[in-house]
Design a protein around this motif. Structure first.
Motif, PDB file in Angstrom:
ATOM      1  N   TYR A   6      -4.850  -3.129  -9.602  1.00 35.85           N
ATOM      2  CA  TYR A   6      -5.041  -1.684  -9.728  1.00 35.85           C
ATOM      3  C   TYR A   6      -3.722  -0.935  -9.665  1.00 35.85           C
ATOM      4  N   VAL A   7      -2.717  -1.532  -9.007  1.00 38.43           N
ATOM      5  CA  VAL A   7      -1.415  -0.874  -8.921  1.00 38.43           C
ATOM      6  C   VAL A   7      -0.462  -1.395 -10.003  1.00 38.43           C
ATOM      7  N   ASP A  48       0.486 -12.609 -13.383  1.00 36.35           N
ATOM      8  CA  ASP A  48      -0.530 -12.785 -12.349  1.00 36.35           C
ATOM      9  C   ASP A  48      -0.967 -14.243 -12.384  1.00 36.35           C
ATOM     10  N   ARG A  73      -7.783 -12.389 -15.204  1.00 35.03           N
ATOM     11  CA  ARG A  73      -7.241 -11.013 -15.206  1.00 35.03           C
ATOM     12  C   ARG A  73      -6.253 -10.807 -16.344  1.00 35.03           C
ATOM     13  N   THR A  96      -2.519  -7.085  -0.258  1.00 37.25           N
ATOM     14  CA  THR A  96      -2.157  -7.302   1.150  1.00 37.25           C
ATOM     15  C   THR A  96      -3.376  -6.942   2.010  1.00 37.25           C
ATOM     16  N   SER A 145       4.437 -15.615  -0.600  1.00 36.25           N
ATOM     17  CA  SER A 145       4.468 -16.614  -1.675  1.00 36.25           C
ATOM     18  C   SER A 145       5.279 -16.086  -2.867  1.00 36.25           C
ATOM     19  N   THR A 169       1.683  -2.450  -0.244  1.00 37.49           N
ATOM     20  CA  THR A 169       1.738  -1.777   1.056  1.00 37.49           C
ATOM     21  C   THR A 169       1.875  -2.834   2.147  1.00 37.49           C
ATOM     22  N   GLU A 202       3.506   2.704  -3.446  1.00 41.91           N
ATOM     23  CA  GLU A 202       2.784   3.425  -4.503  1.00 41.91           C
ATOM     24  C   GLU A 202       1.785   4.395  -3.886  1.00 41.91           C
ATOM     25  N   GLU A 219      -6.991   5.908  -7.157  1.00 42.94           N
ATOM     26  CA  GLU A 219      -7.811   5.372  -8.241  1.00 42.94           C
ATOM     27  C   GLU A 219      -8.645   6.501  -8.853  1.00 42.94           C
ATOM     28  N   LYS A 235      -7.765  -0.457   5.519  1.00 39.96           N
ATOM     29  CA  LYS A 235      -6.784  -1.543   5.658  1.00 39.96           C
ATOM     30  C   LYS A 235      -5.450  -1.017   6.207  1.00 39.96           C
ATOM     31  N   ARG A 268     -14.413  -1.600  -3.680  1.00 37.86           N
ATOM     32  CA  ARG A 268     -13.867  -2.142  -2.433  1.00 37.86           C
ATOM     33  C   ARG A 268     -14.057  -1.147  -1.280  1.00 37.86           C
TER      34      ARG A 268
HETATM   35  P1  NAD Z   1      -5.372  -6.169  -6.585  1.00 39.41           P
HETATM   36  O1  NAD Z   1      -6.120  -7.119  -5.743  1.00 39.41           O
HETATM   37  O2  NAD Z   1      -6.093  -5.313  -7.572  1.00 39.41           O
HETATM   38  O3  NAD Z   1      -4.241  -6.957  -7.415  1.00 39.41           O
HETATM   39  C1  NAD Z   1      -3.368  -7.877  -6.836  1.00 39.41           C
HETATM   40  C2  NAD Z   1      -3.116  -8.994  -7.862  1.00 39.41           C
HETATM   41  O4  NAD Z   1      -2.085  -9.848  -7.355  1.00 39.41           O
HETATM   42  C3  NAD Z   1      -4.330  -9.900  -8.108  1.00 39.41           C
HETATM   43  O5  NAD Z   1      -4.658  -9.869  -9.479  1.00 39.41           O
HETATM   44  C4  NAD Z   1      -3.844 -11.295  -7.671  1.00 39.41           C
HETATM   45  O6  NAD Z   1      -4.338 -12.344  -8.473  1.00 39.41           O
HETATM   46  C5  NAD Z   1      -2.350 -11.165  -7.798  1.00 39.41           C
HETATM   47  N1  NAD Z   1      -1.602 -12.130  -6.986  1.00 39.41           N
HETATM   48  C6  NAD Z   1      -1.727 -12.380  -5.657  1.00 39.41           C
HETATM   49  N2  NAD Z   1      -0.845 -13.309  -5.278  1.00 39.41           N
HETATM   50  C7  NAD Z   1      -0.144 -13.673  -6.373  1.00 39.41           C
HETATM   51  C8  NAD Z   1       0.913 -14.599  -6.610  1.00 39.41           C
HETATM   52  N3  NAD Z   1       1.424 -15.318  -5.619  1.00 39.41           N
HETATM   53  N4  NAD Z   1       1.377 -14.720  -7.877  1.00 39.41           N
HETATM   54  C9  NAD Z   1       0.855 -13.992  -8.882  1.00 39.41           C
HETATM   55  N5  NAD Z   1      -0.120 -13.097  -8.720  1.00 39.41           N
HETATM   56  C10 NAD Z   1      -0.621 -12.928  -7.476  1.00 39.41           C
HETATM   57  O7  NAD Z   1      -4.536  -5.241  -5.587  1.00 39.41           O
HETATM   58  P2  NAD Z   1      -4.079  -3.719  -5.817  1.00 39.41           P
HETATM   59  O8  NAD Z   1      -5.207  -2.794  -5.545  1.00 39.41           O
HETATM   60  O9  NAD Z   1      -3.330  -3.613  -7.093  1.00 39.41           O
HETATM   61  O10 NAD Z   1      -3.063  -3.533  -4.600  1.00 39.41           O
HETATM   62  C11 NAD Z   1      -1.789  -4.147  -4.601  1.00 39.41           C
HETATM   63  C12 NAD Z   1      -0.968  -3.574  -3.462  1.00 39.41           C
HETATM   64  O11 NAD Z   1      -0.766  -2.174  -3.677  1.00 39.41           O
HETATM   65  C13 NAD Z   1      -1.627  -3.690  -2.094  1.00 39.41           C
HETATM   66  O12 NAD Z   1      -0.637  -3.945  -1.129  1.00 39.41           O
HETATM   67  C14 NAD Z   1      -2.236  -2.320  -1.881  1.00 39.41           C
HETATM   68  O13 NAD Z   1      -2.319  -2.006  -0.514  1.00 39.41           O
HETATM   69  C15 NAD Z   1      -1.232  -1.425  -2.552  1.00 39.41           C
HETATM   70  N6  NAD Z   1      -1.780  -0.158  -3.052  1.00 39.41           N
HETATM   71  C16 NAD Z   1      -2.997  -0.107  -3.670  1.00 39.41           C
HETATM   72  C17 NAD Z   1      -3.476   1.100  -4.169  1.00 39.41           C
HETATM   73  C18 NAD Z   1      -4.816   1.190  -4.862  1.00 39.41           C
HETATM   74  O14 NAD Z   1      -5.246   2.290  -5.156  1.00 39.41           O
HETATM   75  N7  NAD Z   1      -5.503   0.111  -5.153  1.00 39.41           N
HETATM   76  C19 NAD Z   1      -2.703   2.253  -4.065  1.00 39.41           C
HETATM   77  C20 NAD Z   1      -1.469   2.173  -3.445  1.00 39.41           C
HETATM   78  C21 NAD Z   1      -1.013   0.966  -2.935  1.00 39.41           C
END
Ligand code: NAD
Ligand code: UDX
Length: 484
Positions: A14-15, A36, A41, A91, A111, A131, A161, A165, A279, A346
């Motif tokens: 999503y980010v 990814d 995805r 995270t 990782s 985050t 970020e 959403e 979270k 979520r």
């Molecule tokens: P998400 O679960 O939608 O996406 C994370 C992606 O990372 C997944 O597709 C996963 O397969 C991939 N991934 C994990 N480990 C990996 C690796 N070792 N190698 C390759 N790919 C890997 O998560 P998100 O909502 O995009 O959030 C990401 C971060 O941004 C989090 O820390 C979250 O707290 C932060 N954040 C999210 C939002 C939001 O609105 N969703 C806003 C601001 C900040």
């Protein structure tokens, strides 16, 4: 390098997805590759149906994809070819071990650090976009230092970020601020300048705020804690409104007119959801506990306690109004996403409200314009959500492709997401297909309740109390002894 020519983002979620689409769109001379480990995805990002719904995103991706925007499962290749690497992986809250239920699980971030240390060479700017708890960048630097001599050339920045959403594209195009934290050494400042130059393609200089790494990491947690605290505060007051005859919209208007307080984020609701608020507050609570600051930890924890109370208070009110028995009664649920204009579920308050109703034996007809049936079932059947076995849940839940069929033959409509389309449905037609008394429980306070009551609906909403006809005396309930 004098400028960044190629960017790799690890994490196509999503980010990472929307952020990189905007960078590619605004910086045509930069090659952006989103990698990814999840091949499904990546295939979706390369297809006509993107894995996430965000207004305006599809157009931008289609414009840039194959030109300077690429999606790949080859993480190493992406890292090796990039000048700047975003770590944008999930995270989540830890579900095991020390800090279980509170601490952020940094497995994925670590990782990524190890993958980068293992394959990258030369000068790299590594940017923490995920985050993370305060001082996480120090762990990343340490992994680099311990694993690769080349890594002494890597600079780690924090660039949290702030997109929400449902409005990700608009937020990214026009951010209140872009926050960049880095070490205040010449090398750190040089890396900050390189990332600043990327954002400067479309963000005004006064909106790009730079600071030390730890302030930047902490600011992200604190921003979300403040936002969630506002929602919990207005929701706490909504309970007082329902018991007294005050109206939460009027109170929010009066309070929000104070320019020191401001009017945004004062919409009372069935509770906040989304992958971030809970979270990140738990993360802040855990950091406070580890620093031996129990009062600080408890202070922030109360924001979550209040949110849980709001969700269960709403669910209990539904049961109580439906004569304290909903076993085998059909109830229509409008909305399952955690907010409008997203398909994301979520931590959606709909999950816990629906679980409560299912445990009471209700049959649920669920309609959401953007959430798939499999997602709804997987959320409700997730361990720890609902006490019923999967088979029984699948029996009780039916998803519907339109709200009218969801409402037919039900006792009540429960609004759990504030989708605009719910405001303009044909409730006159709908009530004719429902059992009487027909109830509306508006968990988002978005409908025209006066009109619904004119149509014959019995109405309950967050933050406002309606009088009932005398013969439904129980509705004025023992919970309002002083006012009935
Ligand atoms: P998400 O679960 O939608 O996406 C994370 C992606 O990372 C997944 O597709 C996963 O397969 C991939 N991934 C994990 N480990 C990996 C690796 N070792 N190698 C390759 N790919 C890997 O998560 P998100 O909502 O995009 O959030 C990401 C971060 O941004 C989090 O820390 C979250 O707290 C932060 N954040 C999210 C939002 C939001 O609105 N969703 C806003 C601001 C900040
Ligand atoms: C949030 C932050 O806003 C964003 O800056 C951060 O980057 C990620 O977390 P998000 O969770 O996507 O974004 O959506 P947001 O608009 O903040 O809403 C969160 C929840 O609070 C939703 O369930 C929403 O319905 C609820 N909410 C929000 C209210 O109940 N009332 C309000 O007044 C505002």
């Amino acid at each position: 390098p004098e400028s960044i020519r190629s960017i790799c983002c690890i994490g196509a979620g999503y980010v990472g997805g929307p952020t990189c689409a905007i960078i590619a769109h605004k910086c045509p001379e930069i090659t952006v590759t989103v990698v990814d480990k999840n091949p499904i995805r990546i295939a979706q990002w390369n297809s006509d149906k993107l894995p996430i719904y965000e207004p305006g995103l599809q157009e931008i991706v289609m414009k840039c994809r194959g030109k300077n925007l690429f999606y790949s499962t080859n993480v190493e290749e992406g890292v090796v070819n990039a000048d700047l690497i975003f770590i944008s992986v999930n995270t989540p809250t830890k579900t095991y071990g020390a800090g279980k239920g509170r601490a952020a699980d940094l497995t994925h971030v670590e990782s990524c650090a190890r993958i980068i240390a293992g394959c990258a060479s030369g000068y790299k700017v590594v940017v923490e976009k995920s985050t993370v708890p305060v001082r996480a960048a120090a762990s990343i630097s340490e992994i680099f230092g311990a694993n690769s001599p080349a890594a002494s050339n890597f600079q780690v920045l924090s660039n949290p970020e702030f997109l929400a959403e449902g409005t990700a594209v608009a937020d990214l195009l026009n951010p209140d601020r872009v926050l960049i934290g880095g070490s205040q050494t010449p090398a750190g400042l040089e890396a900050i300048a390189l990332l600043t130059a990327v954002y400067s393609h479309w963000v005004a200089p006064e909106r790009i705020v730079t600071m030390n790494t730890w302030s930047s990491e902490l600011s992200k947690l604190v921003s979300n804690a403040f936002l969630a605290q506002r929602v919990s505060s207005i929701n706490a007051v909504s309970a007082i409104c329902e018991a007294t005859g005050a109206d939460i919209s009027e109170v929010a208007e009066a309070v929000g007119r104070d320019s020191r307080i401001g009017s945004k984020f004062l919409q009372a609701s069935v509770g906040f959801g989304g992958s971030c608020f809970q979270k990140d507050i738990l993360n802040l609570v855990y950091v406070s506990e580890c620093l031996n600051l129990p009062e600080v930890a408890q202070y922030w924890m109360q924001v979550i306690v209040m949110n849980d109370f709001q969700k269960s208070r709403f669910a209990k009110k539904i049961v109580s109004r439906l004569f304290n028995t909903i076993s085998n009664k059909a109830i229509a649920v409008f909305g399952f996403a955690f907010k409008k204009n997203t398909g994301d579920t979520r931590e959606s308050p709909a999950i816990s409200v629906c679980a409560h109703l299912l445990e009471e034996g209700a049959r649920l007809n669920i309609y959401d314009p953007k959430v798939e049936t499999e997602q709804i079932l997987s959320d409700l059947c997730h361990p720890g959500v609902c006490a019923l076995p999967r088979e029984r849940i699948e029996n009780l839940v039916t998803t519907h492709a339109d709200p009218h069929s969801a409402a037919a033959n039900t006792h009540a409509i429960v609004v759990l997401t504030e989708w605009d389309e719910f405001k303009t449905l044909d409730y006159e037609k709908m009530i004719k297909s429902m059992l009487r008394p027909a109830w509306v429980f508006d968990g988002r306070k978005i409908l025209d309740h006066e009109r619904l009551m004119d149509l014959g609906f019995y109405t309950e909403c967050i933050g406002h109390r309606y009088q009932r006809p005398q013969f439904y005396d129980h509705c004025n309930g023992p919970e309002f002894p002083h006012f009935s």
